[in-house]
Write a protein that holds these residues in place. Structure first.
Motif, PDB file in Angstrom:
ATOM      1  N   THR A   1     -69.832 -10.870  24.071  1.00 16.18           N
ATOM      2  CA  THR A   1     -69.006 -12.068  24.190  1.00 16.18           C
ATOM      3  C   THR A   1     -68.702 -12.694  22.841  1.00 16.18           C
ATOM      4  OG1 THR A   1     -71.013 -13.348  24.557  1.00 16.18           O
ATOM      5  CG2 THR A   1     -69.789 -12.654  26.501  1.00 16.18           C
ATOM      6  N   LEU A   2     -69.371 -12.266  21.770  1.00 14.73           N
ATOM      7  CA  LEU A   2     -69.089 -12.855  20.460  1.00 14.73           C
ATOM      8  C   LEU A   2     -67.650 -12.610  20.034  1.00 14.73           C
ATOM      9  CD1 LEU A   2     -72.264 -12.178  18.341  1.00 14.73           C
ATOM     10  CD2 LEU A   2     -71.334 -14.372  19.005  1.00 14.73           C
ATOM     11  N   GLY A   3     -67.088 -11.494  20.491  1.00 12.13           N
ATOM     12  CA  GLY A   3     -65.721 -11.184  20.082  1.00 12.13           C
ATOM     13  C   GLY A   3     -64.665 -11.951  20.848  1.00 12.13           C
ATOM     14  N   LEU A   4     -65.073 -12.706  21.872  1.00  8.84           N
ATOM     15  CA  LEU A   4     -64.092 -13.384  22.724  1.00  8.84           C
ATOM     16  C   LEU A   4     -63.724 -14.737  22.134  1.00  8.84           C
ATOM     17  CD1 LEU A   4     -62.475 -13.607  25.284  1.00  8.84           C
ATOM     18  CD2 LEU A   4     -64.488 -14.447  26.452  1.00  8.84           C
ATOM     19  N   VAL A   5     -62.590 -14.818  21.477  1.00 13.00           N
ATOM     20  CA  VAL A   5     -62.096 -16.075  20.922  1.00 13.00           C
ATOM     21  C   VAL A   5     -60.627 -16.165  21.291  1.00 13.00           C
ATOM     22  CG1 VAL A   5     -61.847 -17.471  18.853  1.00 13.00           C
ATOM     23  CG2 VAL A   5     -63.675 -15.792  18.967  1.00 13.00           C
ATOM     24  N   THR A   6     -60.302 -17.062  22.202  1.00 11.23           N
ATOM     25  CA  THR A   6     -58.924 -17.088  22.681  1.00 11.23           C
ATOM     26  C   THR A   6     -58.263 -18.442  22.538  1.00 11.23           C
ATOM     27  OG1 THR A   6     -59.721 -17.583  24.905  1.00 11.23           O
ATOM     28  CG2 THR A   6     -59.353 -15.269  24.369  1.00 11.23           C
ATOM     29  N   THR A   7     -58.888 -19.382  21.856  1.00 11.25           N
ATOM     30  CA  THR A   7     -58.249 -20.680  21.665  1.00 11.25           C
ATOM     31  C   THR A   7     -58.397 -21.121  20.226  1.00 11.25           C
ATOM     32  OG1 THR A   7     -60.170 -22.080  21.993  1.00 11.25           O
ATOM     33  CG2 THR A   7     -59.052 -21.322  23.971  1.00 11.25           C
ATOM     34  N   THR A   8     -57.893 -22.316  19.956  1.00  9.46           N
ATOM     35  CA  THR A   8     -57.906 -22.821  18.585  1.00  9.46           C
ATOM     36  C   THR A   8     -59.237 -23.425  18.207  1.00  9.46           C
ATOM     37  OG1 THR A   8     -57.153 -24.986  19.328  1.00  9.46           O
ATOM     38  CG2 THR A   8     -55.457 -23.373  18.780  1.00  9.46           C
ATOM     39  N   LEU A   9     -60.129 -23.613  19.193  1.00 10.75           N
ATOM     40  CA  LEU A   9     -61.392 -24.276  18.878  1.00 10.75           C
ATOM     41  C   LEU A   9     -62.330 -23.329  18.139  1.00 10.75           C
ATOM     42  CD1 LEU A   9     -61.902 -26.149  22.215  1.00 10.75           C
ATOM     43  CD2 LEU A   9     -61.526 -27.175  19.989  1.00 10.75           C
ATOM     44  N   PRO A  10     -63.212 -23.870  17.289  1.00  6.09           N
ATOM     45  CA  PRO A  10     -64.157 -23.006  16.575  1.00  6.09           C
ATOM     46  C   PRO A  10     -65.160 -22.415  17.538  1.00  6.09           C
ATOM     47  CG  PRO A  10     -64.694 -25.323  16.230  1.00  6.09           C
ATOM     48  CD  PRO A  10     -63.386 -25.288  16.945  1.00  6.09           C
TER      49      PRO A  10
ATOM     50  N   TYR B   1     -68.964 -18.001  25.858  1.00  8.81           N
ATOM     51  CA  TYR B   1     -67.921 -18.534  24.989  1.00  8.81           C
ATOM     52  C   TYR B   1     -67.169 -19.658  25.688  1.00  8.81           C
ATOM     53  CZ  TYR B   1     -63.750 -19.290  22.387  1.00  8.81           C
ATOM     54  OH  TYR B   1     -62.749 -19.918  21.694  1.00  8.81           O
ATOM     55  N   LEU B   2     -66.781 -19.438  26.956  1.00  8.66           N
ATOM     56  CA  LEU B   2     -66.042 -20.462  27.681  1.00  8.66           C
ATOM     57  C   LEU B   2     -66.889 -21.715  27.885  1.00  8.66           C
ATOM     58  CD1 LEU B   2     -64.160 -18.354  30.380  1.00  8.66           C
ATOM     59  CD2 LEU B   2     -63.213 -19.401  28.324  1.00  8.66           C
ATOM     60  N   ALA B   3     -68.204 -21.533  28.072  1.00 12.77           N
ATOM     61  CA  ALA B   3     -69.078 -22.700  28.236  1.00 12.77           C
ATOM     62  C   ALA B   3     -69.053 -23.568  26.978  1.00 12.77           C
ATOM     63  CB  ALA B   3     -70.504 -22.245  28.536  1.00 12.77           C
ATOM     64  N   SER B   4     -69.210 -22.927  25.808  1.00  8.11           N
ATOM     65  CA  SER B   4     -69.233 -23.707  24.566  1.00  8.11           C
ATOM     66  C   SER B   4     -67.840 -24.220  24.211  1.00  8.11           C
ATOM     67  CB  SER B   4     -69.822 -22.877  23.419  1.00  8.11           C
ATOM     68  OG  SER B   4     -69.329 -21.572  23.416  1.00  8.11           O
ATOM     69  N   ARG B   5     -66.798 -23.429  24.514  1.00  4.48           N
ATOM     70  CA  ARG B   5     -65.431 -23.875  24.232  1.00  4.48           C
ATOM     71  C   ARG B   5     -65.070 -25.106  25.064  1.00  4.48           C
ATOM     72  NH1 ARG B   5     -60.168 -21.252  26.856  1.00  4.48           N
ATOM     73  NH2 ARG B   5     -60.986 -22.617  28.491  1.00  4.48           N
ATOM     74  N   ASP B   6     -65.293 -24.994  26.391  1.00  7.37           N
ATOM     75  CA  ASP B   6     -64.927 -26.099  27.274  1.00  7.37           C
ATOM     76  C   ASP B   6     -65.748 -27.347  26.989  1.00  7.37           C
ATOM     77  OD1 ASP B   6     -63.224 -24.286  28.350  1.00  7.37           O
ATOM     78  OD2 ASP B   6     -64.229 -24.102  30.290  1.00  7.37           O
ATOM     79  N   ALA B   7     -67.048 -27.138  26.662  1.00  4.95           N
ATOM     80  CA  ALA B   7     -67.899 -28.297  26.361  1.00  4.95           C
ATOM     81  C   ALA B   7     -67.414 -29.010  25.110  1.00  4.95           C
ATOM     82  CB  ALA B   7     -69.351 -27.838  26.190  1.00  4.95           C
ATOM     83  N   ALA B   8     -67.112 -28.232  24.063  1.00  6.13           N
ATOM     84  CA  ALA B   8     -66.648 -28.848  22.812  1.00  6.13           C
ATOM     85  C   ALA B   8     -65.307 -29.548  23.012  1.00  6.13           C
ATOM     86  CB  ALA B   8     -66.535 -27.778  21.727  1.00  6.13           C
ATOM     87  N   TRP B   9     -64.467 -28.958  23.822  1.00  5.23           N
ATOM     88  CA  TRP B   9     -63.120 -29.476  24.055  1.00  5.23           C
ATOM     89  C   TRP B   9     -63.172 -30.765  24.879  1.00  5.23           C
ATOM     90  CZ3 TRP B   9     -58.998 -25.981  26.896  1.00  5.23           C
ATOM     91  CH2 TRP B   9     -57.727 -26.527  26.734  1.00  5.23           C
ATOM     92  N   MET B  10     -63.853 -30.714  26.021  1.00 11.81           N
ATOM     93  CA  MET B  10     -63.874 -31.859  26.932  1.00 11.81           C
ATOM     94  C   MET B  10     -64.883 -32.934  26.531  1.00 11.81           C
ATOM     95  SD  MET B  10     -61.419 -31.341  28.834  1.00 11.81           S
ATOM     96  CE  MET B  10     -60.351 -29.994  28.350  1.00 11.81           C
ATOM     97  N   ALA B  11     -65.839 -32.588  25.672  1.00 11.25           N
ATOM     98  CA  ALA B  11     -66.806 -33.595  25.201  1.00 11.25           C
ATOM     99  C   ALA B  11     -66.094 -34.710  24.444  1.00 11.25           C
ATOM    100  CB  ALA B  11     -67.856 -32.942  24.311  1.00 11.25           C
ATOM    101  N   GLN B  12     -64.905 -34.419  23.921  1.00 14.56           N
ATOM    102  CA  GLN B  12     -64.140 -35.469  23.235  1.00 14.56           C
ATOM    103  C   GLN B  12     -63.779 -36.592  24.217  1.00 14.56           C
ATOM    104  OE1 GLN B  12     -61.013 -33.709  20.465  1.00 14.56           O
ATOM    105  NE2 GLN B  12     -61.592 -31.882  21.636  1.00 14.56           N
ATOM    106  N   VAL B  13     -63.414 -36.201  25.437  1.00 17.33           N
ATOM    107  CA  VAL B  13     -63.081 -37.193  26.461  1.00 17.33           C
ATOM    108  C   VAL B  13     -64.342 -37.913  26.937  1.00 17.33           C
ATOM    109  CG1 VAL B  13     -62.088 -37.537  28.778  1.00 17.33           C
ATOM    110  CG2 VAL B  13     -61.080 -35.860  27.207  1.00 17.33           C
ATOM    111  N   TYR B  14     -65.389 -37.109  27.261  1.00 15.93           N
ATOM    112  CA  TYR B  14     -66.619 -37.706  27.765  1.00 15.93           C
ATOM    113  C   TYR B  14     -67.243 -38.633  26.715  1.00 15.93           C
ATOM    114  CZ  TYR B  14     -66.177 -33.837  31.118  1.00 15.93           C
ATOM    115  OH  TYR B  14     -65.708 -32.955  32.061  1.00 15.93           O
TER     116      TYR B  14
END
Length: 915
Positions: A859-868, A134-147
């Motif tokens: 890990t499917l149940g782990l959602v802790t931020t606003t990102l999808p 979850y953190l891998a996909s969350r961080d990638a989606a989040w920081m990919a905006q900058v990259y």
């Protein structure tokens, strides 16, 4: 004393190092006005300019100030977040291949963008490693905006991707993924038969998030890819029936080492019962013929006496499900190795599934040491700094916080026993919750969570429980853990990648209270603004009550885990409070603590319910933790020492495979193998400096026919006067070469090349797999050599080298035999089969815990931020039909199930065992 005085004047070496970076920070800041004046297009074009300068010979270090300033400005425009100066310090530390220790809440995810961007400029790829999918996909989606804004591509490695999707992700400029996914892809790549089907490229630079969790906690456990072996379920049941009749005096258990051995009386009792069950050959349990029975007996003992239900595992839907010791989550689809899981299944009376055999393995130490440069970040690393340097040659740098920490860490409170302690905890929680302060309670097991829950219920305190039983509710529980008077009990809270927001979480409240509204619509915004106002008011109340109160019900084995738990409170200058409650019954003190006269006196003199605070006891706890940390370091060091031996051999085999796949022709390699084989056969039958009448002619004829498919007239050669072993060797070699040349002439050169490559790779893989099993067995018994005053690791190295040499000899002979005996039938060339449905595991060789994480592991149940959350593509039901019975054979077993559950097909509607 003098050292402390000097430190007070000059600062610690860490302080001086951080201070030495100030000129670089100032230089970064000097670029800010110029970059702020650029348009979006011009700012994005910076990447092209940097790459041109690199091509012209500029070093990365020279680009650092301007590149970091560019990322800072891009993040400000895209995310609305500007890097603090202390985050710039963290970025420099990461770029230098060191570990940045930054407190929880200091923005490590944003820090990583600095070093990631700079090191991605050469185009060789950067890996960002996280602790779960979850953190891998969350961080990638989040920081990919900058990259993406700066013109770089981002990929994500998660379970259930096709090889092509993985290949594309690895060939992006930046790739996010978990340690397990990266490691398993490396192993799988080195099991493939064509270079084009491999997904990874050469390693360049990696940043490891939660570096202590990945490179320390999980580094005790190698990654293993395994396949099924024969079914021995009846043997497990019979051995369990024997073990279940043992009495405590029949065995001795060592909870420190998590091991158990039979006493002399227990051995005699076991022999009688095993003989009655028909499992014992001869009279002695430890005869060679009973090796397998002894192994199963030992595993059954561990399963019955050392592994506890609801602590180490759960029984769910007729299956034994492992509980991850680090996160407290269920690990669906994961199994302990070496027969331990089957022993636990026999103990619980559920269906026993077959064991698995190792096909490939690697430790995290040896995997991550393959990166030319490696950086890491975490909230807690200083206590393990010596190990990071010894194993990985990485220094730990403590980065100061952006805002001074206001959390108050109170002294520990000690109680006589667990009942007294939990009663006191329940009262304390009630007091704090009644004044509006949120409380986060950290426990070490499900059992303790549920016991505390009972005490809180008796006190009338409303609370939520977060553990392996309720992981599907994790997102909602964590999101609201910072609300007024919220009480949250969490099993192993540390390392969950959570962000507890004081006052509550807007997105989760909107989802719970207004699930019908769509984000971005006017109605949604009106409701969101109202809730936002409520959250701000509630946050003010929580801050006034003292912020988040973190309460630990027990000390963990590692000081680092305690520090992680404490770090959930007092983020970014918020007030907070933390305290640990201990008793003399706690596992840490009971197993590792000092059994002194003072400890015994305290147990006998303390009144029920009495609490004491003692510097001596606090010191005793710290001493116990240091003992465990040192022991765990020794375990990890030993794992590395043994795997280093295998790693040298692994490199040889994997390089050999790569050479075979890349070669335009392998004729010379095959011819060399054939020549070596002929030389060995002739040398055995015709020893040097011997007479022809002493030669074993019949034995040589038999071996030549068996291995090389040759029928040579050796008797005729013996009539020649000048015959010697060298002449025999040359003639046999010529005959063997001619036979193979005749075979190769039957096929097109390209086809013959594929035949030779296929035979080479298949034999290499088969014997490497057998070699791994042999080394595994050797490692389990070599410690017994210590009784003969020999050093086990040295013995292991010598034996492993001899076994490796023998394996190479056998591969040479088998390849030669297969080519010599091969018959070719002209048929359309079949497609290369996909890799089998291997089981991937990450287990601890000493304790048996499995730490693998994938999308089937809760890990499917782990959602802790606003990102999808990550959306996994699935086949349209229209293509397959709505009836799951029609999907069999039409859906890959590792593909996402078409029902949309997010689980693999083999664990959902394709679960044959469940059906």
């Amino acid at each position: 004393m003098f050292g402390g005085f000097a430190k007070s004047i000059f600062g610690s070496s860490n302080d001086r190092y951080v201070k030495s970076l100030n000129p670089i920070i100032a230089k970064i800041a000097s670029f800010e006005p110029m970059l702020q004046s650029l348009s979006d297009a011009d700012l994005s074009a910076q990447t092209v300019k940097f790459r041109e300068r690199l091509a012209n010979g500029t070093a990365l270090d020279d680009l650092l100030p301007e590149a970091f300033a560019t990322v800072r400005e891009a993040a400000r425009r895209v995310l609305g977040q500007r890097h603090y100066d202390v985050q710039m310090v963290g970025g420099i530390v990461l770029h230098r291949g060191e570990i940045a220790e930054m407190r929880t809440g200091e923005g490590k995810t944003l820090v990583a963008t600095l070093a990631t961007y700079l090191n991605a400029l050469p185009g060789k790829g950067v890996h960002v490693v996280t602790v779960n999918d979850y953190l891998a996909s969350r961080d990638a989606a989040w920081m990919a905006q900058v990259y993406g804004f700066l013109g770089l591509t981002t990929g994500t490695i998660v379970p259930n991707l096709t090889d092509q999707q993985r290949r594309d992700a690895y060939h992006s400029d930046i790739t996010y993924g978990t340690n397990n996914e990266f490691g398993f892809d490396y192993l799988r790549d080195n099991m493939k038969y064509e270079r084009s089907s491999m997904v990874q490229r050469a390693f360049n630079f990696a940043i490891v998030d939660e570096v202590d969790s990945i490179l320390i906690d999980e580094a005790r456990t190698p990654l293993i890819i395994s396949g099924p072996t024969d079914d021995k379920s009846e043997l497990y049941k019979l051995v369990h029936a024997v073990v279940s009749q043992f009495n405590p005096e029949d065995y001795e258990k060592d909870e420190k080492q998590k091991s158990i051995i039979l006493t002399e009386d227990g051995t005699e009792r076991a022999e009688r019962m095993l003989e009655a069950a028909g499992l014992l050959q001869g009279e002695n349990l430890y005869d060679f013929e009973n090796t397998q029975v002894v192994h199963h007996l030992n595993q059954a003992l561990r399963a019955n006496m050392m592994f506890k239900r609801d602590v180490d595992y759960l029984v769910k839907d007729g299956k034994v499900v492992i509980i991850d010791e680090f996160t407290g989550r269920m690990m669906d689809g994961r199994r302990w190795s070496d027969g331990l899981h089957q022993a636990v299944e026999a103990k619980e009376g559920v269906n026993i599934e077959p064991e698995n055999q190792t096909m490939a393995s690697i430790t995290f130490q040896n995997y991550f040491r393959m990166y030319p440069k490696l950086g890491g970040m975490t909230g807690t690393a200083a206590t393990e700094a010596p190990e990071f340097f010894d194993i990985y040659k990485m220094n730990v740098v403590s980065i100061p916080t952006n805002v001074p920490v206001q959390r108050i860490d109170e002294e520990d409170e000690f109680y006589k026993d667990t009942q007294d302690k939990f009663r006191a905890i329940a009262k304390k929680i009630g007091e704090h919750a009644s004044k509006g302060q949120p409380v986060l309670v950290g426990t070490v097991s499900i059992e303790k969570s549920e016991l505390l829950s009972e005490f809180l219920t008796q006190e009338g305190v409303d609370h939520k429980v977060l553990n392996a039983r309720h992981h599907e509710m994790e997102a909602h529980i964590v999101a609201q853990a910072g609300r007024r008077s919220a009480v949250t009990i969490a099993t192993n809270m540390a390392g969950r990648g959570t962000d507890i927001q004081l006052g509550g979480n807007l997105e989760f409240r909107m989802g719970d209270e207004h699930p019908d509204l769509v984000a971005g619509t006017p109605d949604y915004e009106v409701r969101a603004e109202a809730i936002r106002t409520e959250i701000a008011a509630e946050k003010a109340e929580v801050l006034a009550s003292g912020g988040l109160f973190v309460l630990g019900t027990e000390r963990h084995e590692s000081r680092r885990i305690d520090n992680q738990l404490r770090g959930r409170s007092g983020r970014q200058g918020d007030p907070g409070l933390s305290r640990f409650y201990l008793s003399l019954d706690d596992d840490l003190l009971r197993i590792f603590g000092p059994d002194t006269l003072f400890a015994r006196m305290m147990r006998s003199n303390m009144e029920d319910g009495e609490a004491i605070g003692s510097k001596w006891l606090t010191k005793a706890i710290e001493t116990a933790q240091k003992k465990v940390e040192a022991r765990n370091y020794d375990i990890r060091k030993q794992v590395v020492e043994y795997d280093d031996v295998m790693n040298d051999q692994r490199k040889v085999i994997y390089e050999q495979r790569a050479d075979i796949m890349d070669a335009e022709s392998v004729d010379d390699m095959v011819a060399d193998m054939r020549a070596e084989t002929v030389n060995t056969i002739v040398g055995e039958a015709c020893p040097p400096n011997s007479y022809p009448e002493q030669w074993d002619i019949e034995g040589m004829r038999t071996r030549l026919a068996e291995v090389l498919n040759l029928d040579v007239q050796i008797e005729a050669w013996l009539e020649e006067e000048a015959i010697d072993p060298e002449i025999v060797d040359e003639r046999v070699q010529a005959a063997a070469d001619a036979a193979v040349a005749e075979k190769s002439a039957q096929l097109e050169p390209e086809t013959w090349l594929q035949v030779e490559k296929s035979i080479l790779l298949q034999h290499l893989d088969h014997h490497w797999k057998e070699h791994l099993a042999t080394l595994d067995a050797l490692r389990q018994v070599v410690h017994l050599r210590a009784y003969a005053q020999k050093t086990p690791i040295n013995e292991y190295k010598q034996e492993a080298f001899s076994l490796f040499q023998r394996m190479l000899d056998v591969i040479r002979e088998d390849v030669t035999r297969t080519i010599a005996h091969a018959n070719f039938q002209f048929q359309p060339a079949p497609e290369l089969p996909p890799l089998p449905d291997f089981l991937t595991t990450h287990f601890d060789p000493l304790t048996g815990e499995d730490n693998s994480r994938d999308i089937d592991a809760g890990t499917l149940g782990l959602v802790t931020t606003t990102l999808p959350s990550l959306q996994i593509p699935r086949p349209e039901p229209t293509d397959l039909g709505e009836d799951p019975a029609d999907w069999e054979g039409r859906v890959n077993r590792n593909a996402p199930c078409p029902c949309g559950s997010g689980r693999k097909y083999k664990h959902c509607h394709g679960n044959v065992a469940a059906a």
